[in-house]
Design a protein around this motif. Structure first.
Motif, PDB file in Angstrom:
ATOM      1  N   LEU A   1      -5.900   1.891   8.520  1.00  0.00           N
ATOM      2  CA  LEU A   1      -6.881   2.721   7.843  1.00  0.00           C
ATOM      3  C   LEU A   1      -8.297   2.178   8.020  1.00  0.00           C
ATOM      4  O   LEU A   1      -8.495   1.002   8.337  1.00  0.00           O
ATOM      5  CB  LEU A   1      -6.543   2.782   6.354  1.00  0.00           C
ATOM      6  CG  LEU A   1      -5.108   3.200   6.026  1.00  0.00           C
ATOM      7  CD1 LEU A   1      -4.859   3.088   4.531  1.00  0.00           C
ATOM      8  CD2 LEU A   1      -4.829   4.609   6.527  1.00  0.00           C
ATOM      9  N   ASP A   2      -9.267   3.060   7.770  1.00  0.00           N
ATOM     10  CA  ASP A   2     -10.668   2.650   7.775  1.00  0.00           C
ATOM     11  C   ASP A   2     -10.900   1.665   6.629  1.00  0.00           C
ATOM     12  O   ASP A   2     -10.156   1.647   5.644  1.00  0.00           O
ATOM     13  CB  ASP A   2     -11.585   3.868   7.595  1.00  0.00           C
ATOM     14  CG  ASP A   2     -11.592   4.775   8.817  1.00  0.00           C
ATOM     15  OD1 ASP A   2     -11.294   4.287   9.929  1.00  0.00           O
ATOM     16  OD2 ASP A   2     -11.897   5.975   8.660  1.00  0.00           O
ATOM     17  N   PHE A   3     -11.961   0.868   6.748  1.00  0.00           N
ATOM     18  CA  PHE A   3     -12.322  -0.070   5.684  1.00  0.00           C
ATOM     19  C   PHE A   3     -12.835   0.676   4.452  1.00  0.00           C
ATOM     20  O   PHE A   3     -13.372   1.772   4.548  1.00  0.00           O
ATOM     21  CB  PHE A   3     -13.407  -1.045   6.164  1.00  0.00           C
ATOM     22  CG  PHE A   3     -12.907  -2.062   7.150  1.00  0.00           C
ATOM     23  CD1 PHE A   3     -11.935  -2.990   6.789  1.00  0.00           C
ATOM     24  CD2 PHE A   3     -13.408  -2.095   8.432  1.00  0.00           C
ATOM     25  CE1 PHE A   3     -11.475  -3.935   7.685  1.00  0.00           C
ATOM     26  CE2 PHE A   3     -12.957  -3.043   9.345  1.00  0.00           C
ATOM     27  CZ  PHE A   3     -11.983  -3.960   8.975  1.00  0.00           C
ATOM     28  N   ASP A   4     -12.675   0.054   3.307  1.00  0.00           N
ATOM     29  CA  ASP A   4     -13.266   0.491   2.036  1.00  0.00           C
ATOM     30  C   ASP A   4     -12.890   1.911   1.611  1.00  0.00           C
ATOM     31  O   ASP A   4     -13.741   2.680   1.154  1.00  0.00           O
ATOM     32  CB  ASP A   4     -14.797   0.352   2.080  1.00  0.00           C
ATOM     33  CG  ASP A   4     -15.225  -1.077   2.341  1.00  0.00           C
ATOM     34  OD1 ASP A   4     -14.520  -1.998   1.850  1.00  0.00           O
ATOM     35  OD2 ASP A   4     -16.236  -1.281   3.034  1.00  0.00           O
TER      36      ASP A   4
ATOM     37  N   LYS B   1      -4.385  -5.257   3.168  1.00  0.00           N
ATOM     38  CA  LYS B   1      -4.910  -6.302   4.035  1.00  0.00           C
ATOM     39  C   LYS B   1      -4.725  -7.679   3.399  1.00  0.00           C
ATOM     40  O   LYS B   1      -4.606  -8.679   4.106  1.00  0.00           O
ATOM     41  CB  LYS B   1      -6.372  -6.036   4.386  1.00  0.00           C
ATOM     42  CG  LYS B   1      -7.338  -6.045   3.222  1.00  0.00           C
ATOM     43  CD  LYS B   1      -8.721  -5.696   3.718  1.00  0.00           C
ATOM     44  CE  LYS B   1      -9.747  -5.761   2.606  1.00  0.00           C
ATOM     45  NZ  LYS B   1     -11.085  -5.462   3.116  1.00  0.00           N
ATOM     46  N   GLU B   2      -4.641  -7.735   2.082  1.00  0.00           N
ATOM     47  CA  GLU B   2      -4.377  -9.010   1.405  1.00  0.00           C
ATOM     48  C   GLU B   2      -2.948  -9.486   1.707  1.00  0.00           C
ATOM     49  O   GLU B   2      -2.723 -10.675   1.952  1.00  0.00           O
ATOM     50  CB  GLU B   2      -4.578  -8.874  -0.112  1.00  0.00           C
ATOM     51  CG  GLU B   2      -6.031  -8.728  -0.535  1.00  0.00           C
ATOM     52  CD  GLU B   2      -6.579  -7.312  -0.346  1.00  0.00           C
ATOM     53  OE1 GLU B   2      -5.766  -6.360  -0.223  1.00  0.00           O
ATOM     54  OE2 GLU B   2      -7.810  -7.158  -0.307  1.00  0.00           O
ATOM     55  N   GLU B   3      -1.988  -8.548   1.674  1.00  0.00           N
ATOM     56  CA  GLU B   3      -0.607  -8.895   2.032  1.00  0.00           C
ATOM     57  C   GLU B   3      -0.541  -9.371   3.482  1.00  0.00           C
ATOM     58  O   GLU B   3       0.168 -10.326   3.795  1.00  0.00           O
ATOM     59  CB  GLU B   3       0.319  -7.686   1.870  1.00  0.00           C
ATOM     60  CG  GLU B   3       0.587  -7.268   0.461  1.00  0.00           C
ATOM     61  CD  GLU B   3       1.438  -6.005   0.434  1.00  0.00           C
ATOM     62  OE1 GLU B   3       2.660  -6.102   0.699  1.00  0.00           O
ATOM     63  OE2 GLU B   3       0.873  -4.934   0.165  1.00  0.00           O
ATOM     64  N   GLY B   4      -1.273  -8.688   4.351  1.00  0.00           N
ATOM     65  CA  GLY B   4      -1.311  -9.067   5.766  1.00  0.00           C
ATOM     66  C   GLY B   4      -1.874 -10.462   5.949  1.00  0.00           C
ATOM     67  O   GLY B   4      -1.369 -11.253   6.752  1.00  0.00           O
TER      68      GLY B   4
ATOM     69  N   ARG C   1      -6.951  -4.791   8.253  1.00  0.00           N
ATOM     70  CA  ARG C   1      -7.083  -3.455   7.670  1.00  0.00           C
ATOM     71  C   ARG C   1      -5.872  -3.134   6.810  1.00  0.00           C
ATOM     72  O   ARG C   1      -4.773  -3.606   7.068  1.00  0.00           O
ATOM     73  CB  ARG C   1      -7.197  -2.402   8.779  1.00  0.00           C
ATOM     74  CG  ARG C   1      -8.456  -2.541   9.591  1.00  0.00           C
ATOM     75  CD  ARG C   1      -8.494  -1.485  10.688  1.00  0.00           C
ATOM     76  NE  ARG C   1      -9.712  -1.592  11.455  1.00  0.00           N
ATOM     77  CZ  ARG C   1     -10.855  -0.982  11.141  1.00  0.00           C
ATOM     78  NH1 ARG C   1     -10.921  -0.213  10.089  1.00  0.00           N
ATOM     79  NH2 ARG C   1     -11.921  -1.151  11.892  1.00  0.00           N
ATOM     80  N   ASP C   2      -6.101  -2.289   5.796  1.00  0.00           N
ATOM     81  CA  ASP C   2      -4.984  -1.737   5.037  1.00  0.00           C
ATOM     82  C   ASP C   2      -4.195  -0.828   5.976  1.00  0.00           C
ATOM     83  O   ASP C   2      -4.752  -0.267   6.934  1.00  0.00           O
ATOM     84  CB  ASP C   2      -5.487  -0.923   3.849  1.00  0.00           C
ATOM     85  CG  ASP C   2      -6.136  -1.781   2.777  1.00  0.00           C
ATOM     86  OD1 ASP C   2      -5.736  -2.953   2.630  1.00  0.00           O
ATOM     87  OD2 ASP C   2      -7.040  -1.270   2.083  1.00  0.00           O
TER      88      ASP C   2
END
Length: 168
Positions: free
Chosen positions: A40-43, A76-79, A101-102
């Motif tokens: 996905l796109d950021f933010d 993205k934190e899990e990644g 990225r998410d």
């Protein structure tokens, strides 16, 4: 001798028929494990993420398990945690930010688990607003489909050969 030969021929046919049935079930299990990663796109906001999950869940090519669409969010934190755990290096310490990225992980319905359908799915998903990139392992998909075709052909041809050999 005739009774023994016919019995053996029927046994071989039954054995390979059973193998063919189980190979079909195994093929569905393997095809259900095919995943497409949608980066996905950021933010994006939580509302946008929920909207995207809803869009993905309504697609006809999404696999279902217990009436639930197989659409999973991977932050993205899990990644970052997974990468740090696997590599042992904290890339965020020297970068100062998380560049990952998410993503949504989509399990594909076995009916759509071939190269042609997956190319169309990728193109369709990339047109959705908020999607950065779509990836899947194309070489693995091709390899799985080729091996399944070979094994099905072998299971179909083997009983015919053995029956011919036993009877003549």
């Amino acid at each position: 001798m005739v009774i023994f030969t016919i019995t053996l021929a029927l046994f071989v046919i039954g054995l390979f028929s059973t193998l063919l049935i189980h190979a079909g079930k195994l093929s569905d299990v393997v095809k259900q494990s095919i995943e497409v990663q949608v980066y996905l796109d950021f933010d994006l906001t939580q509302t946008q993420l929920a909207r995207m999950k809803n869009i993905f869940s309504q697609k006809e090519y999404i696999a279902y398990l217990n009436q639930e669409p197989q659409v999973r969010f991977f932050s993205k934190e899990e990644g970052a945690k997974e990468f740090i755990q696997e590599s042992g290096e904290d890339f965020m310490a020297f970068l100062g930010d998380n560049p990952l990225r998410d993503a949504y992980i989509l399990n594909i319905n076995p009916d759509f688990a071939d190269s042609e359908h997956l190319k169309k799915i990728k193109a369709e998903l990339e047109e959705i607003d908020g999607v950065y990139e779509v990836q899947y392992v194309a070489s693995l998909i091709d390899s799985i489909n080729q091996n399944l075709k070979k094994s099905a052909l072998y299971c179909l041809a083997s009983p015919a050969f053995w029956c011919w050999w036993l009877l003549y």
